[in-house]
Design a protein around this motif. Sequence first.
Motif, PDB file in Angstrom:
ATOM      1  N   ASN A  67       0.853  -1.185   0.000  1.00 58.20           N
ATOM      2  CA  ASN A  67       0.000   0.000   0.000  1.00 58.20           C
ATOM      3  C   ASN A  67       0.886   1.231   0.000  1.00 58.20           C
ATOM      4  OD1 ASN A  67      -1.757   2.102   0.424  1.00 58.20           O
ATOM      5  ND2 ASN A  67      -2.631   1.322   2.329  1.00 58.20           N
ATOM      6  N   ASN A  69      -0.343   4.254  -1.281  1.00 59.34           N
ATOM      7  CA  ASN A  69      -1.260   5.342  -1.602  1.00 59.34           C
ATOM      8  C   ASN A  69      -0.762   6.646  -0.982  1.00 59.34           C
ATOM      9  OD1 ASN A  69      -3.028   3.714  -3.033  1.00 59.34           O
ATOM     10  ND2 ASN A  69      -4.248   3.196  -1.241  1.00 59.34           N
ATOM     11  N   SER A  87      -0.672  -0.749  -4.664  1.00 61.93           N
ATOM     12  CA  SER A  87      -1.577   0.391  -4.761  1.00 61.93           C
ATOM     13  C   SER A  87      -0.777   1.676  -4.582  1.00 61.93           C
ATOM     14  CB  SER A  87      -2.656   0.281  -3.671  1.00 61.93           C
ATOM     15  OG  SER A  87      -3.572   1.345  -3.776  1.00 61.93           O
ATOM     16  N   ASN A  89      -2.149   4.862  -5.593  1.00 66.27           N
ATOM     17  CA  ASN A  89      -3.107   5.902  -5.941  1.00 66.27           C
ATOM     18  C   ASN A  89      -2.665   7.245  -5.359  1.00 66.27           C
ATOM     19  OD1 ASN A  89      -4.782   3.963  -7.184  1.00 66.27           O
ATOM     20  ND2 ASN A  89      -5.690   3.440  -5.221  1.00 66.27           N
ATOM     21  N   SER A 107      -2.310  -0.340  -9.165  1.00 67.17           N
ATOM     22  CA  SER A 107      -3.257   0.771  -9.239  1.00 67.17           C
ATOM     23  C   SER A 107      -2.514   2.078  -9.012  1.00 67.17           C
ATOM     24  CB  SER A 107      -4.359   0.596  -8.196  1.00 67.17           C
ATOM     25  OG  SER A 107      -5.286   1.663  -8.272  1.00 67.17           O
TER      26      SER A 107
END
Length: 509
Positions: A67, A69, A87, A89, A107
């Motif tokens: 993660n 993000n 991820s 983002n 992502s």
Amino acid sequence: MEAEELLKRFELVKRYTEGDRDFTGINLNEANLSRINLSQSILRQASLFVTNISGANLSEADLSEANLNVARLSSTNLSRAILNGASLNVANLVRADLTGAQLIGASLIRGELVRCELSKTNFSNANMTEADLREVKLTQANLSGANLSGANLRGSSAKEASFKDANLHGADLMKAELNGVNLSNADLRQASLQEVNLSGADLSGANLKWADLSGANLTGADLSDTKLSGANLSGADLRNANLANASLVHADLTETNLINADWVGADLTGATLTGAKMYLVPRFGIVADDINCQWVDISPAGDRSLVQQFNSSSEARKFLNHTPGLVRIVVDALLDHSANRTLATTYSEIAKHYGAMSRPPNIEVGYRRTTLTFRFDSDEHLLPAAFLAIVPFKDALETQKNVVAVGKTLANQDLEKKRIIQLSKALNAAMANLTDVKKMLETTINVSQETKFFQSPTQTILISSGQESFTVQSHQDFGRRSGNNQESKFSLAVGQKVVDFLASFDYLD
């Protein structure tokens, strides 16, 4: 809070220094790891939410399903790193180095990747919706199946990259360098592609409906089966492009360079073509209903030195529904392997002297006869081609005399002077080349004259783009076999036939 962050960093550095590389599932949210060295570390499923990793060395690190993000990764070294399923983002990756990295299925929604080094990076099936990829380097990168809808790729360089099946709906690729890229079956609806370089690119089957390709470089690109309905191609360079079976319904092709492009099978219903450069563009096998076209440039150099004007949509449609002119030599014998080799050698040499014959003939061997068919996009080549194509046959001299006789009738036709000059010039060029052709083929011709196939009676038939057929020569023994006394002769006495044939030519004004 700062002390806690420092402690996290200290413990991480200590473990790394002591040789520990496995940090699977570690929680480093909001930590300050700027300029840290974690090369080759295992950070699978790690939580690095809003973490500052700018300037760090994460080369060859495994960050699968991590993660990241809103993380800060500006100028971070992520070369050859593994970020599959990660991820990122709204992450800041400005100027980061991801050369050879893997981000399969990652992502990066609204991620900031301005001026990133992404050469040979694998973004297949990644979600990069509305990502900022301005001026990135994507040389040989893999973005097949990626979602780049609404992404900003202005000024990016993606030579030889693959965007196969990618979603670029509404993406901005203005002035991007995309030469040689694979965009086959990609979704580029409403994409901004002004002044983009797509030379040699594969766009076959792509959806470019309402895309803006004005001023784009599409030389040599494969646009076969593409959907270009409503697309803006004004001023685009499509020289040598493949537009076979493309849908160009209501597309804007104003002053587009189409020299030597192939669009057989294309649908141009309602398209605008005023000012398009159309030298050596096949004008048959297309749909051109309700087109808007006041004039086209048919000069070889595309310099408007030769312009075709239209007074109505029907005139333009007729011009674009041209059928190819044909020279057909029917030989009253079956082709054998030796004769086939001789034909190949002969026509290869002729093409060196008369470029319009560079396309080999279509050869059909029937039950008793052989038919050679030469196709030409311009009728001006019919007489010269017939004059040269008959060279290896015994009937050559008689056929050539008849071709010259037909050519001489031009002066008496009620045609514009420049049309007469155009045809006469082409025929004279063929006649002037005959000596050189014969010299080059002296041995081949001598051999052919001893071969039964080339000694056989022939018919030479010309078919204009206006579908007017004219037999320029038929040997008196052609078709004479057992039980067949039919005789077919050529005669210029049938003057009206010659007049009708020449009048059916699709001249270029």
